[in-house]
Structure formats: structure tokens, C-alpha cells
Design an enzyme around this catalytic site. Sequence first.
Site, mmCIF file in Angstrom:
data_model
loop_
_atom_site.group_PDB
_atom_site.id
_atom_site.type_symbol
_atom_site.label_atom_id
_atom_site.label_comp_id
_atom_site.label_asym_id
_atom_site.label_seq_id
_atom_site.Cartn_x
_atom_site.Cartn_y
_atom_site.Cartn_z
ATOM 1 N N SER A 1 -22.637 -44.772 -20.719
ATOM 2 C CA SER A 1 -22.899 -43.421 -21.202
ATOM 3 C C SER A 1 -23.004 -42.517 -19.993
ATOM 4 C CB SER A 1 -24.202 -43.357 -22.011
ATOM 5 O OG SER A 1 -24.681 -42.023 -22.104
ATOM 6 N N CYS B 1 -21.840 -35.000 -23.299
ATOM 7 C CA CYS B 1 -21.363 -36.378 -23.483
ATOM 8 C C CYS B 1 -20.324 -36.762 -22.429
ATOM 9 C CB CYS B 1 -20.807 -36.581 -24.878
ATOM 10 S SG CYS B 1 -20.494 -38.315 -25.274
#
Length: 344
Positions: free
Chosen positions: A91, A253
Site C-alpha cells: 500500500s 492511494c
Amino acid sequence: MRFERSLDLLLVHCQGELGHVLVGGAPEIPGATMLEKMNYINTVDDSLRRFITFEPRANVAMSVNLLIAPTRKDADAGFIVLQADRAHPMSGSNCICVVTALLESGRVPIQEPETTVRLDTPAGLIVARAQCENGRCVAVSLDNVPSFAELLDHEIDTAPWGAIKVDVAFGGVYYALVDVSQIGLTIEPGNARELAEAGIELKRLLAEQVRVKHPTLPGVDEIAYVMFRDKEPDGAVRTCTTLQPGRVDRSPCGTGSSANLATLFARGLVAVGDVRTSRSIIGGEFHAEAIGETEIGGRKAVLPRITGRGYVYGRSQLRLSENDPFVTGFVLSDTWGPQVGLLT
């Protein structure tokens, strides 16, 4: 108060997305590689993940990063992303949180004006370059793993919205990228609940209609997230990644921005050296740069560099006790959403 056993965390966020870092007290996770350790958590023993990502010790809008010793000699540290649904291989926002925590806690010495940190992740080696000033980490650039488009303009059938076109791409995990206009919404805070529920429904339908399998990473074989996207007047990409059981990413993101960059690269809309801005539902920004190209499993891939900033805002110590009545945690639909059953 006596804590016979405890977990020590640094509280960190990246552009508003919570990515706490578990720095001490965690049990040893079996596995010779970080990928094997992640798969052990997902398939054998998920008790630590549930303890630290479910209520009463956590809330729906957060991740916890398990900081562990690297399994490869060329890395400074290793980490695995723990979320409410499972452990994930990578991530971007969480990686930025980990780098910031390592530097500002002194676990990796700060060298100004730039410190290089190498991270062992289940997705591969991530090289981070942190800009540092006055003992603080003020920005982090991640050289992410090779990212590639799996499907472009792939049509799936849905009852709520009819036929929808999606791009499926890998940016550290697999994403389905959907132009938000197809579901009749815009990416703004007031639509967060509707976007979250739409994303989870699309994820369910994608699991029925699309199969993915990473060519070199065993166990990475599902579309982890649906990311809605839109174009801003200034050329930025407005992003909204949806996560199980039903929430939206507060950050732009990083892995999703990498996946989106891969779709642009595959279409010839981005070349090496180009930079695109990703803007979140609350206005935070990442910069996604194509720094090179390669091939993985016969697929043309782009090498993304994601730049953003994290903030250490506190510390926490969690008590480990056999007397805890909710050692396995719990989740309720009042805050976790109507799809909360997906986690049980």
C-alpha cells in the site's frame, strides 16, 4: 497498571488515511519471505490481524502496518499491511507511513536532506527516498513494484448500473478502475457512503466475472479494491478507492495511482518521465511518475514513483491479556456498513 504483554504502535496518517505502525510486541510470523509471512496470516493464523484491526482497539477507517525484520539482506526493514479483511502485499499510503515512522522514531537514522530506506514487502523490494529537514520527514518518494494493465475496457454485467467498463491493473495489489460517471456519482465527501457501497458491490461482481493471478507472486490472485476515478479541470485524476467491508480511502492511494498509471501507460497516454497528480476525495495529493518500463510475466509494465507525505501524531500501547473478553475483536454494521458480514 501492569502490562505483562503489550503491543506498541506509532500513530501515523498519510494525507488523512490512518496507517498505524506496530513497532513492538508482535509475535514471530512463520515464513522465509515476506510473501510467505503474509500468506501465513491470511491462510493459517489471523489472530493478530483481527486483534489489532477490529473493535474495540480499532475503527473502520484505518490500517495497521506490522513492522518486522526483513527477510532479504538489501532491506532496512520489512512490513505487512493488516486491514480488516486480510493482510495485503503493498500500500502506497501505508508505505509512506512506515518510512515516516522509521525515520522519526530513530529506527533508521535520518540523513539530511535525503534518506534512502529499503523496505521488504510481500510485493517486492520498495526503495523509498525521504526528504528530511530539521529531524523530520517532510516527503517520501516510493519506487514501487512493476505495475501493469491486465484488462482494459473490460465489460461486466451489473444489475444496478447495467454494463460497466472497467480496467483491471496491478499496482502492488490488483485494482478494478472504474470511471465514476458510469454509476451516476461524483467523487466528493457527501457521496462517500454511496461510493463505498457501490465499490463493494462491484468487487463482489468482479469476483464472479473476472479472474486474476499475478505471474510471479503466489497467493496474489484477487482484485483487492475497486477505485473510482474522474478527471479534474487541471488534469489531475480524482480517486476514490473502496475497501472492505465498505469505506473509502482518505488518501489518493499509492498502489491505486500506480495501477492507474499502468493503464495510461498501456494506452500510450503516459511515457517515461511523465508525472500525473492523484487527488483524493478530501483533496490530498500524490504525484505519480513513470520512471521506467520493464516486462513481468510477458506483460509490458511501468515503474511508478509515488510521492506524498505522512505524519506521526501519537503513540499507543495495547494490552495483551487472556482476560480480555473481546480478544478476537468485533465489528458492527452501524459504523462498518451493511456489508459487515463479509468480515466474519
